[in-house]
Design an enzyme around this catalytic site. Structure first.
Site, mmCIF file in Angstrom:
data_model
loop_
_atom_site.group_PDB
_atom_site.id
_atom_site.type_symbol
_atom_site.label_atom_id
_atom_site.label_comp_id
_atom_site.label_asym_id
_atom_site.label_seq_id
_atom_site.Cartn_x
_atom_site.Cartn_y
_atom_site.Cartn_z
ATOM 1 N N ASN A 107 -5.464 -29.568 -10.055
ATOM 2 C CA ASN A 107 -6.671 -29.190 -10.793
ATOM 3 C C ASN A 107 -6.348 -27.987 -11.659
ATOM 4 O O ASN A 107 -5.512 -27.149 -11.301
ATOM 5 C CB ASN A 107 -7.804 -28.836 -9.826
ATOM 6 N N HIS A 109 -8.151 -24.650 -13.268
ATOM 7 C CA HIS A 109 -9.341 -23.817 -13.110
ATOM 8 C C HIS A 109 -9.213 -22.634 -14.058
ATOM 9 O O HIS A 109 -8.158 -21.994 -14.102
ATOM 10 C CB HIS A 109 -9.455 -23.348 -11.650
ATOM 11 N N SER A 136 -5.439 -21.298 -14.032
ATOM 12 C CA SER A 136 -4.537 -21.626 -12.923
ATOM 13 C C SER A 136 -4.515 -23.129 -12.712
ATOM 14 O O SER A 136 -5.561 -23.783 -12.790
ATOM 15 C CB SER A 136 -5.034 -20.975 -11.622
ATOM 16 N N ASP A 145 -11.192 -24.751 -5.168
ATOM 17 C CA ASP A 145 -10.401 -23.824 -6.000
ATOM 18 C C ASP A 145 -9.511 -22.907 -5.157
ATOM 19 O O ASP A 145 -9.353 -21.728 -5.464
ATOM 20 C CB ASP A 145 -11.342 -22.961 -6.861
HETATM 21 C C1 GRF Z 1 -11.874 -26.006 -19.289
HETATM 22 O O1 GRF Z 1 -12.234 -24.649 -19.377
HETATM 23 C C2 GRF Z 1 -11.184 -26.219 -17.967
HETATM 24 O O2 GRF Z 1 -10.536 -25.062 -17.492
HETATM 25 C C3 GRF Z 1 -12.308 -26.542 -17.050
HETATM 26 O O3 GRF Z 1 -13.161 -27.370 -17.832
HETATM 27 C C4 GRF Z 1 -13.134 -26.863 -19.192
HETATM 28 C C5 GRF Z 1 -13.174 -28.005 -20.179
HETATM 29 O O4 GRF Z 1 -12.018 -28.758 -19.999
HETATM 30 N N1 GRF Z 1 -11.821 -27.188 -15.867
HETATM 31 P P1 GRF Z 1 -11.716 -30.078 -20.921
HETATM 32 O O5 GRF Z 1 -11.814 -29.661 -22.356
HETATM 33 O O6 GRF Z 1 -12.782 -31.108 -20.581
HETATM 34 O O7 GRF Z 1 -10.327 -30.474 -20.512
#
Ligand code: GRF
Length: 198
Positions: A107, A109, A136, A145
């Site tokens: 994942n 985060h 991370s 997380d």
């Molecule tokens: C990002 O900030 C990611 O860190 C979090 O979701 C947000 C959007 O991610 N998990 P994405 O553009 O859908 O990949």
């Protein structure tokens, strides 16, 4: 060749970077992209890149998490993934689901874990007066997380940053970090990746 399944909930910008990275002599390929939201913008992006997609609308299960996950896991297992990447996936998974993939589920985060698990990470970093923030990539364990860190990217927090400005700065680094961590992970290398803003 490792088979990678990716779960998204929204635009899927991290998913796009992961799929784009898995070409040539890369040891993995994306085999499916799934979402808990049939309207997730990332599904069309995945299809445009030739990756099969599916959606299981969590709203159809009205809080019955186990029933939602029973539906979610079917198309994932059908794709026979070696690795499962959560990328902007916004549903909390039960320990039962996590244990099906523990040790091969990643994942990303948007904080420097273990700081700021959960939501609103950038606002919290700004309010704490942190000089640095970042993202991370970690192995997913039943605790939210909290799994072993496989990589981190660090960015500066600037004096007048808004959460959106910081999020945008972090997202650029997420797009560098996640593909690098996945490539190493697919090679069996869990040496943590450490990136600082270019
Ligand atoms: C990002 O900030 C990611 O860190 C979090 O979701 C947000 C959007 O991610 N998990 P994405 O553009 O859908 O990949």
């Amino acid at each position: 060749m490792k088979r990678v399944a990716i779960l998204i909930s929204g635009g899927g910008s991290n998913m796009v970077k992961l799929v784009e990275s898995m070409t040539g002599d890369h040891p993995a390929r994306a085999v499916i992209v799934g979402s808990n939201d049939p309207h997730a913008g990332g599904l069309a992006k995945a299809a445009a890149m030739g990756v099969p997609t599916f959606a299981v609308d969590h709203r159809a299960y009205k809080g019955d998490r186990a029933a939602f996950e029973a539906a979610l896991i079917e198309p994932i297992l059908a794709a026979q993934p070696d690795i499962l990447c959560l990328a902007g996936f916004m549903r909390i998974l039960t320990p039962d689901f996590v244990q099906r993939f523990e040790g091969r589920m990643l994942n990303i985060h948007p904080s420097l874990l273990p700081k700021y698990p959960g939501l609103h990470t950038h606002q919290r970093a700004i309010e704490a007066g942190d000089a640095e923030a970042g993202a991370s990539v970690h192995l997913v364990t039943p605790e939210l997380d909290a799994g072993p860190i496989l990589g981190q990217a660090v960015v500066p927090v600037l004096p007048d940053d808004t959460p959106d400005q910081l999020a945008a700065r972090v997202l650029v680094q997420e797009h560098r970090l996640y593909p690098e961590v996945l490539r190493r992970f697919a090679l069996g290398d869990q040496t943590p990746v450490s990136l600082t803003a270019a």
